[in-house]
Design an enzyme around this catalytic site. Structure first.
Site, PDB file in Angstrom:
ATOM      1  N   HIS A   2       0.811  -1.220   0.000  1.00  0.00           N
ATOM      2  CA  HIS A   2       0.000   0.000   0.000  1.00  0.00           C
ATOM      3  C   HIS A   2       0.842   1.267   0.000  1.00  0.00           C
ATOM      4  CE1 HIS A   2      -0.366   0.761   4.654  1.00  0.00           C
ATOM      5  NE2 HIS A   2       0.867   0.684   4.243  1.00  0.00           N
ATOM      6  N   ASN A  44       7.494   2.261  -1.510  1.00  0.00           N
ATOM      7  CA  ASN A  44       8.023   0.927  -1.228  1.00  0.00           C
ATOM      8  C   ASN A  44       7.781  -0.044  -2.382  1.00  0.00           C
ATOM      9  OD1 ASN A  44       8.917   1.781   1.225  1.00  0.00           O
ATOM     10  ND2 ASN A  44       7.360   0.742   2.438  1.00  0.00           N
ATOM     11  N   LYS A  87       7.002 -10.421  19.720  1.00  0.00           N
ATOM     12  CA  LYS A  87       6.211  -9.552  20.592  1.00  0.00           C
ATOM     13  C   LYS A  87       4.803 -10.098  20.835  1.00  0.00           C
ATOM     14  CE  LYS A  87       8.839  -5.379  19.475  1.00  0.00           C
ATOM     15  NZ  LYS A  87       9.925  -6.121  18.838  1.00  0.00           N
ATOM     16  N   ASN A 125      13.760  -9.596  15.933  1.00  0.00           N
ATOM     17  CA  ASN A 125      14.181  -8.484  15.089  1.00  0.00           C
ATOM     18  C   ASN A 125      15.115  -8.949  13.980  1.00  0.00           C
ATOM     19  OD1 ASN A 125      13.161  -6.088  16.800  1.00  0.00           O
ATOM     20  ND2 ASN A 125      14.303  -7.329  18.263  1.00  0.00           N
ATOM     21  N   THR A 144      16.932   3.099  25.495  1.00  0.00           N
ATOM     22  CA  THR A 144      15.839   3.278  26.452  1.00  0.00           C
ATOM     23  C   THR A 144      16.200   2.869  27.873  1.00  0.00           C
ATOM     24  OG1 THR A 144      14.953   1.115  25.819  1.00  0.00           O
ATOM     25  CG2 THR A 144      14.055   3.044  24.682  1.00  0.00           C
TER      26      THR A 144
END
Length: 593
Positions: free
Chosen positions: A305, A309, A396, A433, A458
């Site tokens: 979409h 890309n 995740k 990842n 973080t």
């Protein structure tokens, strides 16, 4: 200019070889007759010259000897020269038996003598320039370096340095293997790696070129040793890379390189099939597309979409087998028309919103894109007779703490409970990842280094799993090839990596350690540690890097109803509704600071 140089080289070698072949035959006759050739043999000598010179030149051309520059002449080229001479001699022997009446008397031993002399002279001509360069005492140019590893690769490196292809010159070869220490590598005495500090001190060396094929763990050890000794610039040599000598990268240090990748199995799965890939322009989807083309799909439907890309993957693949469709998978009418038109046999679903903070800020969009998009993929695949559907999931989704991970778990539940074995086989593949993917930490760190900013981490203890994109995608396809339907596959991602250590290494590799690291606090929905992908209840497949994990059944009718209700909600109500579907969802909120 380049073409003119090639033409000059070709003309030179053709003329030189012709002279050598003529002289070689004459010397062979002289040796046969002790320096005094009887006049009666002159006719045979001239006829031999005509045939053998022509045959040798022809076979040298066939073996592509004339395309090899001086600097690349080696044992392989010497072998080809010998084979060319053997072929020419055999053919001439056949010709001799046909025309022997014109050659009588003829000393047949001259053919064997000529073969040896000609091979030696042709080889000597080609190696002469290499020998001159190797033994000439030209002044050194550039910076001193050491070569780590006494291997054939090291010889290539040393030859390249002598030719001036890099702005370095070698001052030593080192190795850690005791059986090689004290031997010679292209004129260099191989020294123990413990001698590196002494070499650095004597020559002020700051660069090392690794000429060994090492796995990720061993490469990490060598890199740490070199940097501990004071080497600030570490390079890798590889014969398969476009640029043989390149700076070592963080991807090199983190790459796992699974040993059980089986290209033949993947090829059998994809060859001559019509495949559809959603999210074709994303980090995972684009690599999946390239692998599909590599392994011989009949046609590849790339659905994406994002205009940019889709344009990029179309340009990168540039293959007549590809079809690009700029469609959002949540648009049912347009998306289903693709199934109707192309009738794919394999669907690989890689489209997803995966950026945790953005999904937290836009929960409804995450639900629509991830869950509804996956539902459309599954429903249309079943409706239009797709043989196998592969949904790419995420680590995740394991006991999720954020909206993104929970939507992926809902996708897993819908996919696995929609499976129809033998009709439409649906499987999920879960992994962590991938190195360098859009939105991941490595491109972010690279951008901060380029901008001379401190690296933002973080939390000091945060860890993540990593794998090369190409290897993860190949394992996805390999898992799909052995799937029967209904499986939730898990890829072995190895050991987790501390992000702070990753940041330190990237600063070290960039020689910008002065930029430092800034701790900014965990973001909403972010885990300190990703869950272990592999646990004791998972079953290993015939491949050591691929496991099958347990997934509870879920009532599909109820799930469809819950998804419909989700679409009527906004804000915090989305998270509450997701927890009704995924009870293990423990939303991590307000973790900053």
């Amino acid at each position: 200019m380049f073409q003119a140089t090639k033409l000059k080289r070709l003309i030179f070698f053709l003329l030189a070889d012709t002279i050598i072949f003529i002289v070689s035959i004459y010397i062979a006759y002289l040796l046969r007759f002790s320096g005094n050739i009887p006049e009666i043999y002159y006719q045979g000598l001239f006829i031999t010259m005509i045939f053998l010179v022509g045959l040798k030149l022809s076979f040298m051309w066939m073996f592509k000897i004339y395309k090899v520059p001086w600097r690349f002449f080696g044992l392989n080229e010497a072998r080809k020269i010998f084979l060319a001479h053997i072929c020419a001699t055999v053919i001439f022997s056949v010709i001799y038996f046909i025309i022997q009446d014109y050659l009588k008397p003829y000393p047949q031993s001259v053919v064997s003598i000529d073969l040896l002399i000609s091979c030696l002279m042709v080889g000597a001509l080609r190696i002469s320039k290499r020998m001159f360069l190797d033994f000439s005492n030209k002044p050194h140019k550039g910076e001193p370096c050491i070569v780590f590893g006494a291997t054939t690769k090291a010889i290539h490196v040393l030859n390249g340095l002598k030719q001036g292809y890099l702005d370095f010159y070698a001052v030593g070869v080192v190795d850690g293997r005791s059986d090689l220490i004290g031997t010679y590598c292209d004129g260099f005495l191989v020294q123990d790696k413990d001698e590196i500090p002494a070499i650095i001190k004597e020559y002020n060396v700051k660069t090392a070129i690794i000429a060994l094929a090492l796995n990720q763990d061993d490469l990490q050890v060598v890199f740490d040793e070199l940097t501990r000794y004071g080497i600030r610039d570490v390079k890798l040599f590889s014969l398969v890379e476009k640029d043989p000598i390149k700076d070592i990268s963080i991807e090199d240090l983190l790459a796992r390189k699974p040993k059980d990748l089986n290209p033949e199995i993947i090829a059998n799965f994809l060859k001559d099939k019509v495949a559809l890939v959603t999210g074709a322009g994303g980090s995972i989807g684009s690599e999946i597309c390239k692998q599909c083309l590599k392994y011989g799909v009949k046609q590849l439907i790339m659905v994406e979409h994002s205009e940019f890309n889709l344009y990029k993957i179309a340009e990168d693949t540039h293959d007549s087998r590809t079809v690009s469709r700029l469609v959002n998978i949540t648009n049912e009418q347009d998306f289903e028309s693709i199934f109707e038109e192309f009738k794919p046999q394999i669907v690989i679903h890689a489209a997803a919103y995966k950026h945790v903070p953005l999904c937290e800020l836009n929960p409804r969009s995450a639900v629509e894109n991830n869950i509804v998009g996956t539902k459309n993929v599954i429903d249309f695949s079943k409706k239009h007779g797709v043989k196998k559907v592969v949904m790419i999931s995420s680590d995740k989704a394991v006991r999720p703490t954020n909206i993104m991970g929970t939507t992926k778990r809902v996708c897993e539940l819908y996919a696995l409970n929609s499976n129809k074995q033998g009709v439409c086989e649906i499987v999920c593949v879960r992994f962590g990842n991938v190195l360098g993917s859009s939105g991941s930490v490595i491109p972010k760190f690279k951008a901060q280094i380029a901008a001379n900013k401190p690296l933002s981490v973080t939390h000091p203890d945060i860890t993540r799993y990593f794998m090369l994109t190409s290897e993860a995608c190949q394992l996805v396809l390999q898992a799909a090839s052995i799937a029967k339907g209904g499986e939730l596959f898990v890829l072995d991602m190895g050991e987790p990596v501390k992000i702070v250590d990753l940041a330190k290494k990237m600063l070290l590799l960039s020689n910008k350690e002065h930029l430092g690291i800034e701790f900014v606090g965990l973001r909403t929905g972010e885990k300190l540690y990703e869950e272990l992908l592999i646990n004791k209840d998972d079953v290993q497949t015939k491949f050591e890097s691929i496991f099958v994990t347990h997934s509870e059944p879920y009532d599909l009718e109820l799930l469809n109803k819950q998804i419909s209700e989700l679409l009527t909600l906004k804000g915090d109500k989305v998270a509450a509704a997701l927890k009704n579907i995924v009870p293990e969802f423990n939303h991590a909120l307000n973790l900053k600071g």
